[in-house]
Design a protein around this motif. Structure first.
Motif, PDB file in Angstrom:
ATOM      1  N   PHE A   1       0.852  -1.192   0.000  1.00 44.94           N
ATOM      2  CA  PHE A   1       0.000   0.000   0.000  1.00 44.94           C
ATOM      3  C   PHE A   1       0.886   1.239   0.000  1.00 44.94           C
ATOM      4  O   PHE A   1       1.854   1.333   0.764  1.00 44.94           O
ATOM      5  CB  PHE A   1      -0.944  -0.029   1.205  1.00 44.94           C
ATOM      6  CG  PHE A   1      -1.883  -1.201   1.171  1.00 44.94           C
ATOM      7  CD1 PHE A   1      -3.105  -1.103   0.536  1.00 44.94           C
ATOM      8  CD2 PHE A   1      -1.513  -2.422   1.725  1.00 44.94           C
ATOM      9  CE1 PHE A   1      -3.959  -2.191   0.466  1.00 44.94           C
ATOM     10  CE2 PHE A   1      -2.365  -3.520   1.668  1.00 44.94           C
ATOM     11  CZ  PHE A   1      -3.609  -3.401   1.034  1.00 44.94           C
ATOM     12  N   SER A   2       0.569   2.166  -0.885  1.00 47.93           N
ATOM     13  CA  SER A   2       1.477   3.269  -1.231  1.00 47.93           C
ATOM     14  C   SER A   2       1.933   4.075  -0.025  1.00 47.93           C
ATOM     15  O   SER A   2       3.085   4.527   0.022  1.00 47.93           O
ATOM     16  CB  SER A   2       0.805   4.188  -2.254  1.00 47.93           C
ATOM     17  OG  SER A   2      -0.405   4.717  -1.725  1.00 47.93           O
ATOM     18  N   GLU A   3       1.060   4.283   0.975  1.00 50.80           N
ATOM     19  CA  GLU A   3       1.441   5.126   2.114  1.00 50.80           C
ATOM     20  C   GLU A   3       2.549   4.511   2.965  1.00 50.80           C
ATOM     21  O   GLU A   3       3.178   5.204   3.774  1.00 50.80           O
ATOM     22  CB  GLU A   3       0.218   5.443   2.990  1.00 50.80           C
ATOM     23  CG  GLU A   3      -0.378   4.257   3.724  1.00 50.80           C
ATOM     24  CD  GLU A   3      -1.504   3.572   2.959  1.00 50.80           C
ATOM     25  OE1 GLU A   3      -2.335   2.903   3.587  1.00 50.80           O
ATOM     26  OE2 GLU A   3      -1.528   3.722   1.720  1.00 50.80           O
ATOM     27  N   ASN A   4       2.782   3.198   2.790  1.00 53.36           N
ATOM     28  CA  ASN A   4       3.824   2.522   3.582  1.00 53.36           C
ATOM     29  C   ASN A   4       5.086   2.227   2.776  1.00 53.36           C
ATOM     30  O   ASN A   4       6.029   1.625   3.306  1.00 53.36           O
ATOM     31  CB  ASN A   4       3.278   1.198   4.152  1.00 53.36           C
ATOM     32  CG  ASN A   4       2.092   1.413   5.068  1.00 53.36           C
ATOM     33  OD1 ASN A   4       2.134   2.270   5.953  1.00 53.36           O
ATOM     34  ND2 ASN A   4       1.028   0.659   4.861  1.00 53.36           N
ATOM     35  N   GLN A   5       5.086   2.624   1.522  1.00 51.78           N
ATOM     36  CA  GLN A   5       6.240   2.324   0.651  1.00 51.78           C
ATOM     37  C   GLN A   5       7.313   3.396   0.807  1.00 51.78           C
ATOM     38  O   GLN A   5       7.014   4.595   0.789  1.00 51.78           O
ATOM     39  CB  GLN A   5       5.779   2.227  -0.804  1.00 51.78           C
ATOM     40  CG  GLN A   5       4.877   1.029  -1.051  1.00 51.78           C
ATOM     41  CD  GLN A   5       4.180   1.077  -2.407  1.00 51.78           C
ATOM     42  OE1 GLN A   5       4.386   2.005  -3.184  1.00 51.78           O
ATOM     43  NE2 GLN A   5       3.345   0.078  -2.670  1.00 51.78           N
TER      44      GLN A   5
END
Length: 490
Positions: free
Chosen positions: A319-323
């Protein structure tokens, strides 16, 4: 603590289960009355057999009829005022258990300690925090009627004692007072202090009894009357978590515990998925403001927002917010596989919360906050890689669509926060355009059809979301560089 829901059709299983609960508790209540009278006779030194004692009770058949009438009225009330609540047999079992437990506690305190010590506001307080104010009003009346019926069962002649009527008045007055005074009280300490006011009816009735002169037991009775309110509050605080666990209900105290950053799943999210946690915090602030604006449960909205993406803990790096460092695992996956990973975070979240025995209202939010919306990014990617047509349903969330207004709020807040966060233009005008587009898209796709939310409420939510997002992502002042080094000596 309940959101608005469309009425669901009853099936035969629902009817049989609810009828069984009513019949079972009719027998339980009658059995309790007989048992209480029997033990009272035995402990008072009466040597009669059980059959002889049973014959001495004031017409058992009349007791059954009066209980039956009371339960019939209960059925009518919940059928017309809370049909969806009545449909689930466990809900009615909870109400009956509260009534039965309150009667037993009142019997024990009244017969073996002091009549004025009975915690008569207990049932009202439990129903108030586990259901709502209206049901608490009704339950108070039912409890007082059952209390009078219980007290009359101990009378050997045809005349009720003055104290039996006092109990009815004290139970009704203290119960109603608890509903008005404690409804919005979220602090246990303040609740205990406020509960002292619930002792006033007992003290006044005691004073009326002793108007013609004091007595040897007056001071003892007075001390017990003064303690009756705090006793109700103390028992309430002890029993509330038990009922919450048994029936998966939710109160303001439970919500405060769940939204603490020390809660186990929240701590895990902070450690494993900090981006998701920060996103959830912003969504929770927006959701709480929206719930207040349309007069929904703001604490429940906050809790739902905290846990709506808890399913991302299963694979946080997708998920993008954790990348971090620009590494995106989806670059090496097909659109179909990426879609499956993304869309199943709703199911994963639901299953994880149910496994941890969370209230179903919060677990349902995990399933419903994306409804049946398509995952456009991977849908477009699949179309670019495939010559033929692509079924958009394969690239959409499984649903269901939001069934409560709070879940609709979470859907809007979640989508708007994510869209504004990635937008380069965060001006008021652009944020307004983004929010209105997200709400209109969901309306066109029928995402709000099952939650009875009105256009007026959607307008209020839109304005609230815009104000909150522009406050969070407002334009910053550009500060000039300043050299704090020492000036070189000339």
């Amino acid at each position: 603590m309940e959101g608005s829901k469309k009425s669901v059709k009853w099936n035969k299983k629902d009817v049989y289960a609810v009828v069984a609960v009513f019949v079972l508790n009719l027998l339980v209540l009658f059995g309790l009355f007989i048992a209480m009278v029997y033990f009272d006779y035995r402990l008072s030194g009466n040597s009669q057999t059980f059959i002889e004692i049973l014959r001495g009770i004031r017409v058992p058949l009349r007791v059954i009829v009066m209980i039956l009438i009371t339960l019939g009225v209960m059925w009518l009330y919940f059928y017309y005022e809370a049909k969806e609540f009545l449909r689930h047999a466990s809900n009615m079992e909870m109400i009956f258990l509260i009534l039965e437990l309150s009667l037993v506690i009142s019997f024990v305190f009244g017969r073996y300690i002091d009549l004025y010590l009975r915690p008569l506001a207990l049932a009202s307080m439990l129903v108030l925090y586990l259901k709502n104010r209206r049901s608490a009003f009704f339950t108070t009346v039912v409890f007082c009627l059952l209390l009078l019926l219980m007290d009359s069962s101990f009378v050997t002649n045809s005349t009720l004692a003055l104290e039996d009527y006092f109990s009815l008045i004290i139970g009704y007055s203290s119960g109603m007072m608890s509903i008005f005074l404690l409804e919005n009280e979220y602090s246990r300490i303040k609740l205990i202090f406020k509960s002292a006011i619930l002792s006033v009816p007992a003290v006044l009735c005691l004073c009326v009894k002793y108007l013609d002169g004091g007595g040897a037991s007056f001071l003892t009775n007075l001390a017990c009357a003064v303690a009756s309110g705090p006793l109700s509050a103390g028992l309430f605080i002890v029993l509330l978590p038990i009922f919450e666990g048994m029936f998966r209900k939710i109160s303001c105290f439970k919500l405060a515990e769940l939204t603490s950053h020390r809660a186990p799943l929240i701590k895990e999210m902070i450690n494993k998925a900090p981006g998701t946690f920060n996103h959830s915090i912003v969504v929770s602030n927006i959701a709480e403001a929206c719930a207040i604006a349309i007069e929904e449960d703001s604490l429940l909205a906050r809790a739902c927002a905290y846990y709506h993406d808890i399913g991302k803990l299963h694979r946080p790096e997708y998920f993008s917010e954790n990348q971090i460092n620009g590494v995106n695992p989806h670059d090496d996956l097909t659109p179909e596989l990426s879609t499956n990973i993304i869309k199943y975070h709703t199911v994963d979240g639901y299953q994880q919360l149910m496994k941890h025995r969370f209230p179903v209202e919060i677990a349902n939010c995990c399933l419903e906050h994306h409804g049946t919306m398509p995952i456009i990014y991977f849908y477009n990617k699949a179309k670019q890689l495939t010559e033929g047509d692509v079924d958009i349903k394969q690239y959409s969330y499984a649903g269901p669509i939001p069934r409560t207004k709070i879940n609709a709020i979470i859907m809007i807040a979640d989508g708007c926060e994510a869209a504004v966060r990635v937008s380069k233009d965060r001006s008021f005008e652009n944020v307004t355009e983004i929010v209105k587009k997200i709400i209109n898209d969901r309306m066109e796709l029928g995402q709000f059809d099952d939650c009875e939310i009105t256009l007026k409420e959607l307008k209020i939510i839109s304005e609230t979301v815009i104000n909150n997002l522009t406050g969070v992502y407002h334009k910053r002042v550009e500060y000039p560089d300043v050299d704090f080094g020492k000036k070189k000596e000339e």
